[in-house]
Design an enzyme around this catalytic site. Sequence first.
Site, PDB file in Angstrom:
ATOM      1  N   ASP A  32     -17.449   7.196  -1.708  1.00 31.63           N
ATOM      2  CA  ASP A  32     -16.073   6.811  -0.814  1.00 31.63           C
ATOM      3  C   ASP A  32     -15.756   8.426  -0.317  1.00 31.63           C
ATOM      4  OD1 ASP A  32     -13.558   6.128   0.329  1.00 31.63           O
ATOM      5  OD2 ASP A  32     -12.517   6.020  -1.951  1.00 31.63           O
ATOM      6  N   ARG A  40       0.856  -1.108   0.127  1.00 27.02           N
ATOM      7  CA  ARG A  40      -0.041  -0.028   0.044  1.00 27.02           C
ATOM      8  C   ARG A  40       0.949   1.210  -0.131  1.00 27.02           C
ATOM      9  NH1 ARG A  40      -5.371   1.334   3.562  1.00 27.02           N
ATOM     10  NH2 ARG A  40      -6.131   0.156   2.055  1.00 27.02           N
ATOM     11  N   GLN A  57     -10.118  -4.213  -3.094  1.00 26.31           N
ATOM     12  CA  GLN A  57     -11.518  -3.407  -2.589  1.00 26.31           C
ATOM     13  C   GLN A  57     -12.500  -4.115  -3.821  1.00 26.31           C
ATOM     14  OE1 GLN A  57     -12.259  -1.584   0.398  1.00 26.31           O
ATOM     15  NE2 GLN A  57     -13.853  -2.203  -0.530  1.00 26.31           N
ATOM     16  N   HIS A  88      -7.246   0.534  -6.429  1.00 23.86           N
ATOM     17  CA  HIS A  88      -7.422  -0.298  -5.200  1.00 23.86           C
ATOM     18  C   HIS A  88      -8.125  -1.548  -5.533  1.00 23.86           C
ATOM     19  CE1 HIS A  88      -7.790  -1.418  -0.994  1.00 23.86           C
ATOM     20  NE2 HIS A  88      -8.605  -0.364  -0.724  1.00 23.86           N
ATOM     21  N   CYS A 113     -16.497   1.848   0.999  1.00 21.58           N
ATOM     22  CA  CYS A 113     -15.269   1.009   1.252  1.00 21.58           C
ATOM     23  C   CYS A 113     -14.651   0.990   2.757  1.00 21.58           C
ATOM     24  CB  CYS A 113     -13.842   1.305   0.213  1.00 21.58           C
ATOM     25  SG  CYS A 113     -13.560   2.882   0.446  1.00 21.58           S
TER      26      CYS A 113
HETATM   27  N1   CP Z   1     -11.271  -0.064   2.523  1.00 21.27           N
HETATM   28  C1   CP Z   1      -9.973  -0.065   3.033  1.00 21.27           C
HETATM   29  O1   CP Z   1      -8.995  -0.457   2.143  1.00 21.27           O
HETATM   30  O2   CP Z   1      -9.694   0.219   4.404  1.00 21.27           O
HETATM   31  P1   CP Z   1      -8.474   0.252   5.347  1.00 21.27           P
HETATM   32  O3   CP Z   1      -7.769   1.465   4.786  1.00 21.27           O
HETATM   33  O4   CP Z   1      -8.719   0.197   6.578  1.00 21.27           O
HETATM   34  O5   CP Z   1      -7.271  -0.731   4.799  1.00 21.27           O
HETATM   35  N1  NVA Z   2     -10.003   6.474  -1.538  1.00 19.04           N
HETATM   36  C1  NVA Z   2      -9.323   6.241  -0.068  1.00 19.04           C
HETATM   37  C2  NVA Z   2      -9.694   4.717   0.216  1.00 19.04           C
HETATM   38  C3  NVA Z   2      -9.358   4.384   1.511  1.00 19.04           C
HETATM   39  C4  NVA Z   2      -9.474   2.892   1.898  1.00 19.04           C
HETATM   40  C5  NVA Z   2      -7.925   6.665   0.116  1.00 19.04           C
HETATM   41  O1  NVA Z   2      -7.369   6.556  -0.877  1.00 19.04           O
HETATM   42  O2  NVA Z   2      -7.799   7.192   1.410  1.00 19.04           O
END
Ligand code: CP
Ligand code: NVA
Length: 324
Positions: A243, A121, A151, A148, A283
């Site tokens: 989101d 990540r 997800q 992502h 999400c």
């Molecule tokens: N939805 C998601 O990826 O959550 P986290 O940021 O908690 O991993």
């Molecule tokens: N779009 C959000 C998703 C978090 C899981 C981000 O990137 O922060």
Amino acid sequence: METAKTLVHYQAVQPSEFKGKDFLRGDEFNRQELEYLLKFAGELKRMQKNGQPYQPLKGKTLGMIFDKASTRTRVSFEVGMYQLGGMAMYLNGKELQLGRGEPISDTAKVLSRYVDAIMIRTFAHAGVEELAEHATIPIINGLTDLFHPCQALADLLTIQEQKGSLQGVKLAYVGDGNNVANSLVLAATLLGLDVRIATPAGYEMDQTILLQARQYADGSGGKLLATTDAELAVYGADVVYTDVWTSMGFEAENEARLKDFAAYQVNRALTNLASPEYIFMHCLPAHRGEEVTADVIDGPHSVVFEQAENRLHAQKAIMASLIE
Ligand code: CP
Ligand code: NVA
């Protein structure tokens, strides 16, 4: 005892076809392969609930590199790997030599000699592509600024469970044309959904990704509408998805975004336009009072916790499929 290997038969897809591959965007697998992964995830979920162990990854290790915060991704990958018989190792990107400037390519080559797959990540998607280019093991994207995919797979599993099928399901995404939107729209158009995405002007999805999704929709019998009109997108929708307005890494834009997205809140007035049996998805983490009101996310149409649970099952299907 039955195992998932004997349970999963999806014509034209051999589980071995996945071995060693990466999962970076959400559209690297074709429709049949995605359908196989969803079916496999469903079976792994059923087996887990029935207390039937399935441990094809005994002795295998997953390295998990995090440059951003996480609750769901971190815990579901770690628990998922444990349930599959392997182990997962949390690596804080800042504490790796990578955080002090060691090249991504060297990191990829070194980690490939220790672990059997890497989940990462981070911020720049190009960094994950570079990691994948130089690694000899599968790389799984656990979120970048652009995609992502884990997800998206969990989301489609949730929609399939809730709606019984995916073909023609009207999926409205309202909000930022971000990482979650990009992977969801790519995978959903590949699978034949009727996708509508409503974003404020200036926050549209990447145009190249949108064009790619249009081609997928043409090939799958799905549809794709990209608009700035949230009401048009939600009208008659089976699924209403949103989101956060400010993703991780974009905090400096928060104030401007609060203004720019104000008309894109998912609230009762908007969801009244959806199908009476619509489901609400997010999400998570969510900001009640910003992109969604509490009555919607905590109301009877919301499936956000089923969706969060499905991260575990979907990622187990990915790991069991990709890791040699
Ligand atoms: N939805 C998601 O990826 O959550 P986290 O940021 O908690 O991993
Ligand atoms: N779009 C959000 C998703 C978090 C899981 C981000 O990137 O922060």
